[in-house]
Write an enzyme that holds these catalytic residues in place. Sequence first.
Site, short mmCIF file in Angstrom:
data_model
loop_
_atom_site.label_atom_id
_atom_site.label_comp_id
_atom_site.label_asym_id
_atom_site.label_seq_id
_atom_site.Cartn_x
_atom_site.Cartn_y
_atom_site.Cartn_z
N PHE A 10 0.91 -1.31 -0.07
CA PHE A 10 0.08 0.01 0.07
C PHE A 10 0.92 1.25 0.11
O PHE A 10 0.69 2.19 0.86
CB PHE A 10 -1.00 0.07 1.13
CG PHE A 10 -2.12 0.72 1.01
CD1 PHE A 10 -3.21 0.48 0.18
CD2 PHE A 10 -2.68 1.68 1.96
CE1 PHE A 10 -4.07 1.34 -0.15
CE2 PHE A 10 -3.48 2.58 1.61
CZ PHE A 10 -4.45 2.12 0.63
N THR A 98 3.85 -4.88 -4.25
CA THR A 98 4.94 -4.43 -3.22
C THR A 98 6.15 -4.01 -4.24
O THR A 98 6.08 -3.93 -5.30
CB THR A 98 5.43 -5.81 -2.67
OG1 THR A 98 5.66 -6.83 -3.91
CG2 THR A 98 4.22 -6.55 -1.96
N LYS A 127 7.36 -5.19 -11.57
CA LYS A 127 8.27 -5.83 -12.69
C LYS A 127 9.20 -7.09 -12.69
O LYS A 127 9.27 -8.09 -13.26
CB LYS A 127 9.19 -4.80 -13.18
CG LYS A 127 8.50 -3.46 -13.95
CD LYS A 127 9.69 -2.65 -14.09
CE LYS A 127 10.29 -1.56 -12.97
NZ LYS A 127 9.12 -0.82 -12.41
N VAL A 154 4.98 -1.79 -17.57
CA VAL A 154 5.82 -1.01 -18.51
C VAL A 154 5.21 0.20 -18.94
O VAL A 154 3.82 -0.03 -19.23
CB VAL A 154 5.88 -2.23 -19.88
CG1 VAL A 154 6.58 -1.39 -21.23
CG2 VAL A 154 6.71 -3.17 -19.58
N GLY A 208 11.34 14.17 -7.83
CA GLY A 208 10.82 13.04 -7.54
C GLY A 208 10.83 11.98 -8.73
O GLY A 208 10.40 10.94 -8.66
N GLU A 211 15.42 8.48 -7.81
CA GLU A 211 15.30 8.15 -6.27
C GLU A 211 16.55 8.41 -5.79
O GLU A 211 17.66 9.01 -6.56
CB GLU A 211 15.54 6.63 -6.47
CG GLU A 211 14.41 5.79 -6.95
CD GLU A 211 13.46 5.26 -6.17
OE1 GLU A 211 13.26 5.34 -5.05
OE2 GLU A 211 12.24 4.85 -6.90
N ASP A 222 16.07 -0.92 -14.59
CA ASP A 222 14.75 -0.89 -14.94
C ASP A 222 14.22 -0.90 -16.26
O ASP A 222 13.39 -1.75 -16.57
CB ASP A 222 14.46 0.53 -14.32
CG ASP A 222 12.86 1.00 -14.72
OD1 ASP A 222 11.98 0.51 -14.04
OD2 ASP A 222 12.49 1.53 -15.73
N LYS A 226 11.81 -4.12 -18.14
CA LYS A 226 10.99 -3.67 -18.80
C LYS A 226 11.02 -4.45 -20.43
O LYS A 226 9.99 -4.99 -20.94
CB LYS A 226 10.74 -2.31 -19.04
CG LYS A 226 10.12 -1.67 -17.84
CD LYS A 226 10.20 -0.22 -17.85
CE LYS A 226 9.54 0.43 -16.76
NZ LYS A 226 9.97 1.88 -16.47
N GLY A 323 4.73 7.49 -12.09
CA GLY A 323 3.79 8.02 -11.52
C GLY A 323 2.67 7.30 -10.62
O GLY A 323 2.47 6.19 -11.06
#
Lengths: 345, 345
Positions: A10, A98, A127, A154, A208, A211, A222, A226, A323
Amino acid sequence: MKFKLAFIGFGTVGQGLAKILVEKRELLKKKYKFEYDVVAVSDIKKGSVYNENGLNLEKLLELTKQTGKIESYESGIKGLSSLEVIEKSNADIILEVTWTNIETGEPGLTHMKKALGSGKHVVTTNKGPIALAYHELMETARKNNVFLRFEGTVLSGTPALNLSLEDLAGAYVKSIRGIVNGTTNYILTQMEKGATYDESLKTAQKLGYAEADPTMDVEAWDPVAKITILANAVMEGNIKPKDVEREGITHISLEDVKKAKDEGKRIKLIAKAWRENNEVKAKVSPEKVPLTDVLAHIGGPINALTFETDVLGDVTIVGPGAGGIEAGYALLSDMLAINRYLSEM
Amino acid sequence: MKFKLAFIGFGTVGQGLAKILVEKRELLKKKYKFEYDVVAVSDIKKGSVYNENGLNLEKLLELTKQTGKIESYESGIKGLSSLEVIEKSNADIILEVTWTNIETGEPGLTHMKKALGSGKHVVTTNKGPIALAYHELMETARKNNVFLRFEGTVLSGTPALNLSLEDLAGAYVKSIRGIVNGTTNYILTQMEKGATYDESLKTAQKLGYAEADPTMDVEAWDPVAKITILANAVMEGNIKPKDVEREGITHISLEDVKKAKDEGKRIKLIAKAWRENNEVKAKVSPEKVPLTDVLAHIGGPINALTFETDVLGDVTIVGPGAGGIEAGYALLSDMLAINRYLSEM
């Protein structure tokens, strides 16, 4: 149809979906005949609440905002682990949101296997498990006659997977090529404007987009995850993230960016998958893209993917790549697809 | 599932689909469990053949190629009118691919009403009936519990409608904006390169992008029909083609194109729909598009549409806007969608 939902996780994405669900409840019912009860929310930091008759999602959002915890929720069973919720709750759909781990896929991978194995649909933005075990998970879904949908893995909510898997069904996808990481595209766009790599990264962190530890993005882990998902799901490849040739953008200098500009090109971090000797291969690396290519004109945190097909030539989709609300929406769009398939006409 | 198909119209688009169906028969069966028998082909110029047990599609294509007629086909009932085929044949899906008439919608409109009314699915690329009577036709489809699908009416096989109606379900589309006519975009792109309007039109005609009488394209009737369909189907508007403000490109001079270029812009024929006082409005006209807009970089006969949404911001799809195979594929993609919805999981 009415669905019972369980949130496993969450954080930003889960809350993003929760906000959309609260805001659009009436619209979803009226326009799509989609109704829901959230029966469980289980988050490793925020706690766990389960009520087979449904929880008040607005109150859960409010509690999270005010206390960072949901355990003070007024009713229901507290303290169930994620696996207990997955296996013992009466949820129809498990929302697996998660964190992403692209080395082991855990804990998401176990969550998904258990959920599918116990006859529950899985909708996810995670992912790791999809990149590592797509074929195995789909097989489990098929055997148990449930859906596994993962649009948000993706291009977040931009419908890249539903486009290529459903709208482009029957077309043969020869190759896929695109910009699938918003952080690095933002940094490269800033560098086009004259900022150094370090300055651009700092701005991205402030906004933002990046990271505190930007390794996953700037070292291209990342986008590797994908393109692995795209290669396996859309092109029926059989590759793992470790099979993907990987080069990040940390070594790109202002000099390089200017040089490309002088050649009428732009440096973009391009993820691609193609066929070679009956095998699907994939690679992520910075490329000089000519201005005649639509991909050269995708700036900032926006993403884009071009599918090269037999019947249509190139089809390109452009939209946000990250986002909380956007990724939350991806989960909703997958649930609406399940609703369409399971509903009578 | 296995479907019985009837082609109403067997021109470029019908034959485009037929070629794909022949070529992909095994793949469609294996990958999508989609099987078909073509039971009828009825074309006002080429003749009409019906056999409830199925026709040989390869032979029909060959006959058309060699003689321009299909009436010498070796078996079956000859000479049935389109309406007789629609009402009396055992087809499940009517492929309505006759010519577009955006003033009356005929004969397509009557074909579709009769087909839906007799419980047959309709899949079409015919813009006229959908632009003129979308809500009425959808209501008839709903009442009769059948599908009406029309992906190929906008951007040919590029999945603009399935994207916006299904993948973007749950998102609120605030506006739509794009390049939906390949002929005029090709002409404007040639003018960018220095050719006059007349020269560009002639090249477009030579390449088959423009008709001998180019009025439908250059006077923007074609994009008017398309934006009407988008406004009504995607934004729940209630407009007719005559309500759309329309301006073509015949008055655009090389001077205009150069002037725009000097301002860092490109002239594009932009079709758009937006909301104003709770109504959906639409307009087609040449606009100076800044180079920061992806639409400025869509060259030649390629089309693109940007959907402005609440949850995702802008989502843009880019792909071919015309072509017999491309439009034929649109029909296949719609049939595969019907197959997905009607199949057990």
